[in-house]
Write an enzyme that holds these catalytic residues in place. Structure first.
Site, mmCIF file in Angstrom:
data_model
loop_
_atom_site.group_PDB
_atom_site.id
_atom_site.type_symbol
_atom_site.label_atom_id
_atom_site.label_comp_id
_atom_site.label_asym_id
_atom_site.label_seq_id
_atom_site.Cartn_x
_atom_site.Cartn_y
_atom_site.Cartn_z
ATOM 1 N N SER A 140 -21.205 -8.004 29.495
ATOM 2 C CA SER A 140 -21.989 -6.877 30.025
ATOM 3 C C SER A 140 -23.241 -6.703 29.178
ATOM 4 O O SER A 140 -23.234 -6.986 27.971
ATOM 5 C CB SER A 140 -21.161 -5.592 29.959
ATOM 6 O OG SER A 140 -21.966 -4.475 30.290
ATOM 7 N N TYR A 154 -16.133 0.453 25.325
ATOM 8 C CA TYR A 154 -16.321 -0.632 26.296
ATOM 9 C C TYR A 154 -17.424 -1.586 25.816
ATOM 10 O O TYR A 154 -17.258 -2.817 25.849
ATOM 11 C CB TYR A 154 -16.687 -0.016 27.643
ATOM 12 C CG TYR A 154 -17.164 -0.977 28.705
ATOM 13 C CD1 TYR A 154 -16.299 -1.906 29.276
ATOM 14 C CD2 TYR A 154 -18.484 -0.949 29.159
ATOM 15 C CE1 TYR A 154 -16.737 -2.772 30.266
ATOM 16 C CE2 TYR A 154 -18.926 -1.805 30.154
ATOM 17 C CZ TYR A 154 -18.053 -2.717 30.705
ATOM 18 O OH TYR A 154 -18.490 -3.582 31.683
HETATM 19 P P1 NAP Z 1 -14.061 -3.389 39.578
HETATM 20 O O1 NAP Z 1 -14.845 -3.224 40.842
HETATM 21 O O2 NAP Z 1 -13.401 -2.215 38.965
HETATM 22 O O3 NAP Z 1 -12.961 -4.546 39.844
HETATM 23 C C1 NAP Z 1 -12.132 -4.923 38.801
HETATM 24 C C2 NAP Z 1 -11.184 -6.014 39.269
HETATM 25 O O4 NAP Z 1 -10.424 -6.399 38.116
HETATM 26 C C3 NAP Z 1 -10.174 -5.546 40.293
HETATM 27 O O5 NAP Z 1 -9.839 -6.625 41.139
HETATM 28 C C4 NAP Z 1 -8.963 -5.140 39.443
HETATM 29 O O6 NAP Z 1 -7.702 -5.265 40.122
HETATM 30 C C5 NAP Z 1 -9.035 -6.164 38.347
HETATM 31 N N1 NAP Z 1 -8.428 -5.716 37.111
HETATM 32 C C6 NAP Z 1 -8.654 -4.567 36.439
HETATM 33 N N2 NAP Z 1 -7.871 -4.493 35.345
HETATM 34 C C7 NAP Z 1 -7.125 -5.627 35.358
HETATM 35 C C8 NAP Z 1 -6.091 -6.120 34.538
HETATM 36 N N3 NAP Z 1 -5.660 -5.438 33.459
HETATM 37 N N4 NAP Z 1 -5.521 -7.303 34.855
HETATM 38 C C9 NAP Z 1 -5.935 -8.001 35.940
HETATM 39 N N5 NAP Z 1 -6.900 -7.580 36.769
HETATM 40 C C10 NAP Z 1 -7.472 -6.398 36.482
HETATM 41 O O7 NAP Z 1 -14.968 -3.994 38.419
HETATM 42 P P2 NAP Z 1 -16.317 -4.868 38.473
HETATM 43 O O8 NAP Z 1 -17.468 -3.940 38.431
HETATM 44 O O9 NAP Z 1 -16.236 -5.895 39.533
HETATM 45 O O10 NAP Z 1 -16.236 -5.549 37.035
HETATM 46 C C11 NAP Z 1 -15.802 -6.879 36.841
HETATM 47 C C12 NAP Z 1 -16.237 -7.315 35.462
HETATM 48 O O11 NAP Z 1 -17.651 -7.171 35.361
HETATM 49 C C13 NAP Z 1 -15.639 -6.486 34.319
HETATM 50 O O12 NAP Z 1 -15.325 -7.339 33.231
HETATM 51 C C14 NAP Z 1 -16.767 -5.541 33.962
HETATM 52 O O13 NAP Z 1 -16.682 -5.107 32.630
HETATM 53 C C15 NAP Z 1 -17.955 -6.432 34.196
HETATM 54 N N6 NAP Z 1 -19.215 -5.712 34.397
HETATM 55 C C16 NAP Z 1 -19.406 -4.886 35.461
HETATM 56 C C17 NAP Z 1 -20.614 -4.227 35.606
HETATM 57 C C18 NAP Z 1 -20.909 -3.290 36.754
HETATM 58 O O14 NAP Z 1 -21.965 -2.628 36.726
HETATM 59 N N7 NAP Z 1 -20.060 -3.194 37.773
HETATM 60 C C19 NAP Z 1 -21.624 -4.403 34.660
HETATM 61 C C20 NAP Z 1 -21.388 -5.231 33.577
HETATM 62 C C21 NAP Z 1 -20.188 -5.896 33.467
HETATM 63 P P3 NAP Z 1 -7.248 -4.211 41.273
HETATM 64 O O15 NAP Z 1 -8.176 -4.445 42.435
HETATM 65 O O16 NAP Z 1 -5.845 -4.595 41.580
HETATM 66 O O17 NAP Z 1 -7.401 -2.850 40.699
#
Ligand code: NAP
Length: 245
Positions: A140, A154
């Site tokens: 991130s 985080y």
């Molecule tokens: P999200 O929409 O909350 O989706 C998270 C996904 O990860 C879901 O499929 C969830 O499963 C799964 N997950 C959560 N905890 C888990 C665990 N303990 N074991 C296995 N699977 C798990 O998140 P996102 O925004 O796509 O983020 C994905 C990655 O990108 C993360 O590492 C986050 O830190 C990073 N990121 C995101 C952003 C942003 O702005 N969105 C920015 C920078 C970095 P369920 O569907 O079953 O709940």
């Protein structure tokens, strides 16, 4: 053994991980993905990847649980008989809060999921990649900004992801495994609402040089590129995907 290359995406049910699963399927990979508990959303992602021509294995497995991770890799061995690449995407922010407000239990959850879970997956993958392969860690831009007032816990976990990406890229080069990271900025997913800030991307977009939040698909593209042979001389890179922020 399947002839197509096989990719594992952790946290592939929704959001950025689901976009990676769908794009990988369209680009000719077979795909295994894990999710935490949302079976309905995982089924949607699975159906989309199957429709794109992939053989798909969806696994409920908490990345922070080493036994569940080991079982997931064993299921991949049984189903595909090979593994070629890993995208460590599963991650949680924990609730919004200053450092003073954030209890140790939140630090433990976030570090266990975002860092130790990722390490467990890297170890399992490296055992299966003696002839080379690729790992992409979803870090991130918070690792650079530090998350003040929102989530230092985080941001610090993603700082660890950046550092271990650099270190592991140098260790794993000896077995031909490239290790890179993408550092997304403000991406339109459900992550922000889960942390209690549903308007976060819209509110903060004014500070983004490109003037908007990004989509999960705009993160999936550089992930797939880093996995591909087109990035064959790139390892240890941290690629910002933040619209200039
Ligand atoms: P999200 O929409 O909350 O989706 C998270 C996904 O990860 C879901 O499929 C969830 O499963 C799964 N997950 C959560 N905890 C888990 C665990 N303990 N074991 C296995 N699977 C798990 O998140 P996102 O925004 O796509 O983020 C994905 C990655 O990108 C993360 O590492 C986050 O830190 C990073 N990121 C995101 C952003 C942003 O702005 N969105 C920015 C920078 C970095 P369920 O569907 O079953 O709940």
């Amino acid at each position: 053994m399947t002839k197509r290359r096989v990719l594992l995406v952790t946290g592939g049910g929704r959001g950025i991980g689901a976009a990676v699963v769908r794009l990988a399927a369209a680009r000719g990979w077979d795909v295994a993905f894990t999710y935490a508990g949302n079976r309905a959303r995982a089924a949607e992602t699975e159906a989309a990847a199957v429709a794109a021509g992939a053989s798909v294995l969806a696994l409920q497995a908490d990345v922070a649980d080493p036994a569940a991770v080991a079982a997931s890799f064993a299921a991949i061995d049984a189903r595909f008989g090979r593994l070629d690449a890993l995208v460590n995407n599963a991650g949680v922010t924990g609730p919004k809060g200053t450092l003073a407000e954030t209890p140790e239990a939140v630090w433990e959850l976030v570090l266990r999921t975002n860092v130790i879970g990722l390490v467990t997956c890297c170890k399992e993958a490296l055992k299966r990649l003696p002839q080379g392969g690729a790992i992409v860690n979803v870090s991130s831009r918070a690792s650079v900004f530090g998350g003040p007032g929102e989530w230092i816990h985080y941001a610090a976990s993603k700082g660890a992801v950046d550092t271990l990406t650099i270190g592991l890229s140098k260790e794993a080069a000896a077995q031909g495994v490239r290790v890179n990271a993408v550092n997304p900025g403000l991406i339109e997913t459900e992550l922000h609402a889960a942390a209690g800030m549903p308007d976060r991307v819209a509110r903060m977009s004014v500070g983004v040089p490109l003037g908007r939040g990004g989509s999960a698909e705009e993160v999936a593209e550089p992930v797939l590129w880093l996995l591909s042979d087109a990035a064959s001389y790139i390892t240890g890179a941290l690629v910002p995907v933040g619209g200039g922020r």
